[in-house]
Design a protein around this motif. Structure first.
Motif, PDB file in Angstrom:
ATOM      1  N   HIS A 126      -7.896  25.393 -82.785  1.00 18.95           N
ATOM      2  CA  HIS A 126      -6.845  25.982 -81.951  1.00 18.95           C
ATOM      3  C   HIS A 126      -5.524  25.250 -82.143  1.00 18.95           C
ATOM      4  O   HIS A 126      -4.476  25.879 -82.303  1.00 18.95           O
ATOM      5  N   TYR A 142      -3.993  26.024 -85.440  1.00 24.38           N
ATOM      6  CA  TYR A 142      -3.368  27.350 -85.426  1.00 24.38           C
ATOM      7  C   TYR A 142      -2.005  27.306 -84.738  1.00 24.38           C
ATOM      8  O   TYR A 142      -1.028  27.879 -85.237  1.00 24.38           O
ATOM      9  N   VAL A 200      -6.102  35.776 -86.371  1.00 23.94           N
ATOM     10  CA  VAL A 200      -6.252  35.316 -84.989  1.00 23.94           C
ATOM     11  C   VAL A 200      -5.633  36.343 -84.051  1.00 23.94           C
ATOM     12  O   VAL A 200      -4.468  36.710 -84.196  1.00 23.94           O
ATOM     13  N   VAL A 214      -4.487  37.515 -80.225  1.00 27.66           N
ATOM     14  CA  VAL A 214      -4.101  36.998 -78.909  1.00 27.66           C
ATOM     15  C   VAL A 214      -4.368  38.095 -77.893  1.00 27.66           C
ATOM     16  O   VAL A 214      -3.758  39.162 -77.931  1.00 27.66           O
ATOM     17  N   HIS A 266      -6.800  33.025 -77.600  1.00 28.96           N
ATOM     18  CA  HIS A 266      -6.636  33.126 -79.044  1.00 28.96           C
ATOM     19  C   HIS A 266      -8.032  33.286 -79.645  1.00 28.96           C
ATOM     20  O   HIS A 266      -8.860  32.372 -79.573  1.00 28.96           O
TER      21      HIS A 266
END
Length: 834
Positions: free
Chosen positions: A795, A798, A8, A10, A297
């Motif tokens: 999301h 995560y 993932v 950012v 993300h």
């Protein structure tokens, strides 16, 4: 779990408009009370951008906008306000915590300007290990503080020679202090020094070096202070205070953690957000800012399949008002927020032209006056703006940069407003200068039709045909529908704000800004030359300019230009490839070692990247000292800090040598690396492996190999496509965040559709939209809601994983700030965009 976290990304982006300042304090010396003011935007204490200087005022208006991808972690976004006197003196600053940026998202706010104290200008973190040991034989307690390393310390005058002072405070007021050795030329030093203090309890200590003979005293506090070792006076870099009393003594009996450095503790003064920054009131004035901060993300591509399909199916949906693209444009309040990710996704999949055509067809069909086509801030207008910005940036540079460079170089006065000219006898010469500049730009634009990008020509062709079909009696609409975009929304804004379009990196003073404003006004009037209307003029002093360019010759030239860029979707390209400047600016380079015994020192040079090569010279405008063809650039990668003990370093790998460069700040470094990597990604001999360290003292610092020409030890970075520069997954992540943030609006439309479908099945009229087919609209909204909520589950899962795996006190979540706690508290069913 670590692999899941790494998958993932950012991605943060920041856009900030520095508007104006009010009620700045006057100077307390000299005969002039006004100031010459400019602002500097910084991430922590690293300066990124500067505004132009506004002279002789205490209420300066800047009106400058900056946007960039955030290249690294930061704690505070700071805007420093300077007085440009003999030396640039800080008036004050506004500091906003990174985690509070979303509170001011895309709205104008007035922030109080606070005084700057050198003891509050801190950044960075320190890694400490504290152990409290009890010795029964000597009846003593031993306190061991291991100062391991620091990261991202503040630079003092461009350098940092840090050392740590470790003090232990006892309950009886006694303080014992020790210090580490100085680490030269590093703002991320490794100390690895163990300092021990011993407190006797009636026995005899064995460590006479650090023995504290106070049997009745207790440990109270540890204070670790970082200093820059400067001649004459050490510079404070920050401190950490660890309490050691009561229960806290047990908590810190064995502690191994990272700590954020804090300002010097003096009363209650402590660096914080604008709402609490500085306990005492002051009269430093205020600063108006508009902040647009996004943090997305980005998950793996397959998780976005459903949302991606809904967007890409939009051009085929009938009616178009039931398509995902149209509905997102209605649900998301700010249409530019919806238009940007939609255009990028559609462009990445070659669907943007049919989508704009369908939306434009629907919009033109609702217009009764040809003069109002695309004049509002509709979704299709905002999508066109984004297409022109993405696909036309190269064309913009190719067309405007040479003529604007002349304006910046000569800086001839062009003021023709009698109210703003002290000596009215100069108006005629100023008018001649303005006509010269506008004439050069007019010629550059109207002679550039063959270089207009193919995708823009395709869209312009469709818009022209649609307008002509709906208004067959209006002979001018085929031109005005195109000129409104190309002149009013493309060339004119670029002339007015050249720094925002990367057309220059020079500071624009008041006179130059006024010249660009007058040129832009005249260029905007060109969109009226092709219609029967005369140019609208609100200022009498501009009449002579408009008349000068409202001749038959100029009208013919504009119409010919518009015919060419819209007549064919595939314009004839030039046979000669003239190099176009993509980026330029000063950087520091390390000598490449062309001579066997030459010193490999660092010197500042002026670099210039074009579509053909990268050159550098001693100063701007000088002959190049070296030219590197793009075909010779095999890789462009960052350099480990340990190699040269310098920040913002990257390398350009060539067949025979490596060129090491240092950019002025982290944003400049990212932009140079990204641009060079993308422009050179199609090289046939591009490397697959590189060395992230340098070859120093006969070995590579990264892999310790002693062979200079050995194969690299790390994989080169992957790069995006140069022409579109689109990260499709990131745009889908942005679209998902916007949908979740406006889920209540989406559900309101669904509710309205359900009511209409049940009772009448008629057209559904909502305050901001017209839905022609209720059933198909409801179906699309239902699919969009399901796709968004499924992604939101991923999301939240995560974020829970991050909160579970992130250790408070680790390098990623140091003690002393609330980043980790905010992260853990952000796992909400429906979240607002951050």
């Amino acid at each position: 779990m670590a692999d899941e976290l790494r998958r993932v990304r950012v991605e943060e982006r920041l856009k900030i408009k520095i508007g104006e300042a009010k009620n700045l304090p006057s100077r307390h010396h000299g005969s002039v009370s006004e100031r010459d003011v400019f602002c500097a935007l910084s991430l922590d204490q690293e300066e990124i951008f500067r505004t132009s200087t506004i002279e002789k005022t205490l209420d300066p208006f800047f009106g400058e906008e900056f946007q960039f991808g955030v290249p690294r972690r930061f704690r505070y976004l700071s805007i420093y306000v300077y007085d440009h006197d003999k030396s640039d003196r800080i008036i004050g600053k506004v500091a906003i915590k990174r985690d509070e940026l979303q509170l001011y998202h895309n709205k104008d706010h007035w922030f109080p300007i606070r005084a700057v104290n050198p003891d509050t200008e801190v950044q960075g973190k320190v890694h400490l290990e504290v152990k409290l040991e009890h010795c029964l034989e000597t009846l003593s307690e031993r306190l061991c503080i291991d100062v391991k390393e620091c990261s991202d310390l503040t630079l003092s005058n461009g350098c940092c020679d840090p050392f740590a002072s470790v003090a232990v405070r006892l309950t009886n007021g006694k303080v014992e202090t020790r210090r580490t050795k100085v680490r030269k030329k590093s703002n991320s030093p490794v100390f690895d020094e163990l300092i021990t203090f011993e407190l006797l309890r009636g026995g005899r200590g064995t460590d006479t070096r650090y023995k504290i003979s106070q049997s009745e005293a207790e440990w109270s506090e540890i204070v670790v202070t970082l200093f820059h070792d400067a001649p004459g006076n050490n510079v404070f870099l920050g401190e950490v205070r660890i309490p050691l009393m009561g229960q806290q003594q047990q908590q810190h009996a064995s502690c191994n953690a990272w700590y954020f450095l804090q300002p010097r503790k003096r009363g209650v003064s402590k660096l914080s957000s604008p709402s609490v920054l500085g306990a005492e009131e002051n009269n430093m004035g205020s600063l108006r800012l508009r902040i647009h901060y996004t943090a997305d993300h980005v998950f793996q591509a397959e998780l976005y399949n459903k949302l991606r399909d809904l967007v890409l199916q939009s051009p085929a949906v009938q009616p178009i008002t039931s398509s995902t693209c149209y509905l997102l444009g209605e649900i998301i309040p700010n249409k530019i927020d919806a238009a940007q990710p939609l255009v990028r996704i559609l462009m990445h999949h070659n669907q943007v032209v049919p989508m704009i055509k369908k939306l434009a067809t629907w919009e033109i069909s609702k217009v009764t006056d040809a003069n109002t086509i695309f004049r509002g801030n509709t979704l299709v207008s905002k999508m066109m703006d984004e297409v022109m910005r993405l696909a036309g940036l190269h064309y913009l540079h190719e067309t405007l940069r040479p003529v604007l460079d002349q304006v910046f170089l000569e800086r001839k006065p062009c003021e023709i407003d009698p109210a703003k000219v002290k000596d009215r006898t100069t108006i005629q010469s100023n008018l001649a200068n303005l006509k010269e500049y506008v004439g050069n730009i007019f010629k550059a634009i109207t002679s550039s039709a063959l270089q207009c990008p193919t995708i823009l020509c395709q869209v312009f062709h469709d818009l022209r045909e649609l307008a002509a079909a709906y208004f067959p009696d209006n002979k001018e609409v085929r031109y005005s529908v195109i000129s409104g975009f190309i002149f009013l929304r493309f060339f004119a804004p670029a002339i007015l704000g050249p720094r925002l379009f990367d057309l220059t990196n020079e500071q624009i003073d008041t006179q130059l800004n006024r010249t660009l404003t007058l040129i832009s006004k005249t260029i905007q009037s060109l969109c009226n030359l092709v219609s029967a209307r005369s140019p609208r003029c609100n200022e009498d002093y501009m009449i002579s300019m408009y008349q000068a360019f409202n001749t038959e010759t100029h009208i013919t030239a504009v119409r010919q230009y518009l015919e060419i860029i819209s007549a064919s979707s595939h314009p004839v390209q030039r046979s000669v490839d003239i190099p176009v400047v993509l980026k330029e600016g000063c950087m520091i380079k390390r000598a490449q070692g062309r001579k066997r015994f030459g010193r490999k020192n660092f010197k500042q040079r002026y670099f210039r990247l074009t579509t053909q090569d990268l050159t550098y010279s001693k100063y701007k405008g000088k002959e190049p000292l070296c030219s590197i063809p793009l075909a010779d650039i095999l890789a462009v990668e960052r350099v480990h800090h340990e190699s040269f003990k310098k920040n913002n370093m990257f390398q350009i790998v060539q067949p025979q040598r490596v060129l090491y460069l240092q950019a002025s700040n982290c944003v400049e470094e990212k932009e140079w690396v990204d641009m060079l990597a993308k422009i050179c990604r199609t090289n046939d001999h591009r490397l697959h492996k590189y060395h992230p360290g340098a070859f120093i003292n006969n070995h590579w610092l990264c892999c310790k190999s002693t062979t200079e020409n050995t194969i690299g030890c790390c994989d080169v970075s992957t790069n995006l496509d140069l022409q579109t520069n689109i990260d499709s997954e990131r745009e889908l992540a942005r679209l998902h965040s916007l949908t979740i943030a406006n889920m209540d609006r989406l559900e309101n439309v669904m509710t309205a559709c359900e009511c209409q479908a049940v009772y009448t099945g008629d057209i559904c009229f909502l305050p901001a939209s017209v839905i022609e087919d209720v059933q198909s609209c409801f179906k699309t909204l239902k699919q969009l809601r399901e796709a968004a909520l499924n992604l939101e589950q991923e999301h939240r899962a995560y974020l829970r994983l991050v909160a579970r795996e992130t250790k408070y006190g680790s390098k990623q979540a140091p003690i002393g700030d609330d980043n980790y706690l905010l992260l853990a508290g952000r796992i909400d069913p429906l979240r607002k965009p951050c």
